[in-house]
Design a protein around this motif. Structure first.
Motif, PDB file in Angstrom:
ATOM      1  N   ARG A 157       0.829  -1.217   0.000  1.00 19.08           N
ATOM      2  CA  ARG A 157       0.000   0.000   0.000  1.00 19.08           C
ATOM      3  C   ARG A 157       0.863   1.268   0.000  1.00 19.08           C
ATOM      4  O   ARG A 157       0.397   2.338  -0.348  1.00 19.08           O
ATOM      5  CB  ARG A 157      -0.942   0.010   1.208  1.00 19.08           C
ATOM      6  N   ARG A 158       2.111   1.133   0.439  1.00 15.30           N
ATOM      7  CA  ARG A 158       3.083   2.218   0.393  1.00 15.30           C
ATOM      8  C   ARG A 158       4.340   1.708  -0.287  1.00 15.30           C
ATOM      9  O   ARG A 158       4.763   0.570  -0.036  1.00 15.30           O
ATOM     10  CB  ARG A 158       3.430   2.696   1.803  1.00 15.30           C
ATOM     11  N   HIS A 159       4.933   2.531  -1.125  1.00 14.92           N
ATOM     12  CA  HIS A 159       6.100   2.101  -1.898  1.00 14.92           C
ATOM     13  C   HIS A 159       7.283   3.021  -1.629  1.00 14.92           C
ATOM     14  O   HIS A 159       7.183   4.234  -1.833  1.00 14.92           O
ATOM     15  CB  HIS A 159       5.779   2.095  -3.389  1.00 14.92           C
ATOM     16  N   VAL A 160       8.366   2.443  -1.177  1.00 14.93           N
ATOM     17  CA  VAL A 160       9.627   3.174  -1.065  1.00 14.93           C
ATOM     18  C   VAL A 160      10.332   3.060  -2.410  1.00 14.93           C
ATOM     19  O   VAL A 160      10.704   1.965  -2.838  1.00 14.93           O
ATOM     20  CB  VAL A 160      10.498   2.605   0.074  1.00 14.93           C
ATOM     21  N   VAL A 161      10.497   4.191  -3.076  1.00 16.66           N
ATOM     22  CA  VAL A 161      11.059   4.203  -4.424  1.00 16.66           C
ATOM     23  C   VAL A 161      12.577   4.117  -4.374  1.00 16.66           C
ATOM     24  O   VAL A 161      13.203   3.441  -5.178  1.00 16.66           O
ATOM     25  CB  VAL A 161      10.609   5.480  -5.169  1.00 16.66           C
ATOM     26  N   ARG A 162      13.177   4.832  -3.411  1.00 22.32           N
ATOM     27  CA  ARG A 162      14.634   4.877  -3.344  1.00 22.32           C
ATOM     28  C   ARG A 162      15.080   4.889  -1.890  1.00 22.32           C
ATOM     29  O   ARG A 162      14.335   5.267  -0.998  1.00 22.32           O
ATOM     30  CB  ARG A 162      15.186   6.100  -4.088  1.00 22.32           C
ATOM     31  N   GLY A 163      16.322   4.436  -1.674  1.00 21.18           N
ATOM     32  CA  GLY A 163      16.877   4.449  -0.329  1.00 21.18           C
ATOM     33  C   GLY A 163      16.441   3.260   0.503  1.00 21.18           C
ATOM     34  O   GLY A 163      15.908   2.264   0.003  1.00 21.18           O
TER      35      GLY A 163
END
Length: 225
Positions: free
Chosen positions: A58-64
């Motif tokens: 439901r939440r996406h960490v794109v980078r890091g």
């Protein structure tokens, strides 16, 4: 995005889960801790919700890399108290110091391993800071001169524009608290470290909402979302 679940201080009385959320692109490391005080349940719920949302997509960490420890002090939480000793006075104070509690040591060892650019420590406090400057409810706290100050000010502005009741508005405070996770992170890791404090007198659902929104604002500012 890859989410993995691990155990901090495994095989000890202080064992507690933590999550690593890796984006597909390189970027900063952000660490989020909650439940350093075992009776601050809304902050723990917000941190766990973020971990659950990442695991469910439901939440996406794109980078890091995002590190989440939703319930640091499991023993204090089971006992429904703040914790004795106060864990947030046991983190290292100087570069040559060791933490004064094995759980604080485990948390800080994890932080040293990954070197977070940001460390958000979620808490709850008595009183509304709009009514009295002597209380900590509804504040973001960072060390004096921290590079986190401009970001904190922007986030406070966004939060306050979304909160119609002025007494619930957030304020910025700047002070050191030796032995706390925030000050240890700033002094020893050069992290932009911030304590997020919501007010206990507010409804629990509102406290969770404020904590969640503030964390999302910080993650967007850092470029993870």
């Amino acid at each position: 995005m890859l989410v993995t679940k691990h155990t901090l201080a495994a095989s000890s009385a202080h064992a507690t889960p933590y999550y690593l959320v890796r984006g597909t692109k390189p970027g900063p490391v952000i660490m989020i801790t909650s439940g350093v005080h075992g009776n601050e349940t809304a902050s723990m719920a917000a941190a766990q919700k973020l971990a659950n949302d990442c695991m469910a997509g439901r939440r996406h960490v794109v980078r890091g890399l995002l590190i989440i420890i939703p319930r640091v002090n499991q023993k204090a939480h089971r006992n429904k108290n703040r914790g004795k000793p106060d864990l947030n006075r046991t983190f290292p104070r100087h570069i040559s110091d060791k933490a004064k509690h094995p759980l604080a040591s485990a948390v800080f060892r994890l932080a040293r391993q990954y070197g977070p650019a940001w460390w958000l420590d979620l808490h709850e406090a008595n009183g509304l800071s709009q009514r009295s400057s002597r209380v900590l409810g509804q504040t973001l706290i960072t060390n004096p001169g921290s590079k986190a100050v401009p970001v904190c000010k922007r986030i406070i502005g966004r939060m306050n524009r979304s909160i119609p009741i002025r007494d619930r508005h957030f304020n910025l405070k700047q002070h050191e608290l030796p032995g706390s996770a925030r000050t240890a992170a700033a002094r020893l890791l050069q992290s932009r470290s911030v304590t997020v404090e919501t007010c206990w007198s507010l409804n629990r659902s509102d406290r969770i909402k404020y904590q969640t929104e503030i964390v999302h604002h910080f993650l967007r500012e850092a470029g993870l979302f």
